[in-house]
Design a protein around this motif. Structure first.
Motif: not given
Length: 214
Positions: A34-56
């Motif tokens: 955010e400080l750089t002002g560049y477009q930020h894309i979150r790692c999709f694989a990491h998002v999947l992992n976090l979502a699955s871990q949260r579900a468990l």
């Protein structure tokens, strides 16, 4: 970290090309980009992992997984139980597969543990009721019908996540173009899973009345 990102874009001559930065979901990385002002894309694989871990970690699901883990661990530690399982696998015509115990840091291992348990559930139940196994323990029991139904729904719900994760991992250099179709498919699969579960609950609570002959 923001300065490191800026220096990297200068070194790679990307300053005039509106670069995008892909990171995990750590808060420090989010702030840095955010400080750089560049477009930020979150790692999709990491998002999947976090979502699955949260579900468990949902309490009811965590308790179910703990019960299956206890049974799986028992069969790994007990020679009598392991032998009884093999005998019943042959008698019931089930694959001669060992039970799987999950690993906390790998959410997909919980999926594999539940799926393997469901595959072997008849043999597990028979083995636990065998005299040889009952001699060594009396406090291990298999799941009831409600637990089995819940486990089946969990496996059904997590399978699309596993497929998407495997697709991402198989790609040596995954691009952003793969995210949109995977995301769309996940939404479709999970919506269908929720609707199927709702219909099943309605059928369980309101079974059809028997037709009377006139």
């Amino acid at each position: 970290m923001a300065e490191v990102i800026r220096n990297a874009t200068v070194e790679w001559k990307l300053t005039g090309k509106d670069p995008a930065v892909v990171t995990d979901n750590a808060s420090n990385m989010t702030v840095a980009v955010e400080l750089t002002g560049y477009q930020h894309i979150r790692c999709f694989a990491h998002v999947l992992n976090l979502a699955s871990q949260r579900a468990l970690k949902v309490p009811a699901l965590a308790r179910l997984i703990a019960r299956v883990r206890r049974i799986s661990t028992f069969f790994h530690r007990s020679t009598a139980a392991a032998n009884a399982l093999k005998i019943n696998q042959r008698m019931l015509g089930l694959p001669h597969h060992k039970l799987i115990t999950d690993v906390a840091v790998w959410w997909n291992s919980a999926y594999e543990m539940l799926a393997r348990f469901l595959e072997q559930q008849p043999a597990i139940c028979a083995a636990l009721l065998s005299p040889e196994v009952r001699k060594s323990t009396t406090d291990i029991c298999t799941l009831n019908e409600t637990d089995i139904s819940n486990a089946e729904q969990v496996v059904q719900a997590l399978k699309p996540m596993l497929v998407a994760t495997n697709i991402m991992c198989e790609e040596k250099s995954p691009t952003i173009s793969i995210i949109a179709p995977l995301h769309s498919q996940l939404l479709s699969d999970t919506t269908s899973s929720i609707e199927d579960s709702s219909r099943q609950r309605d059928q369980d609570h309101h079974p059809p009345r028997p037709v009377q002959a006139i």
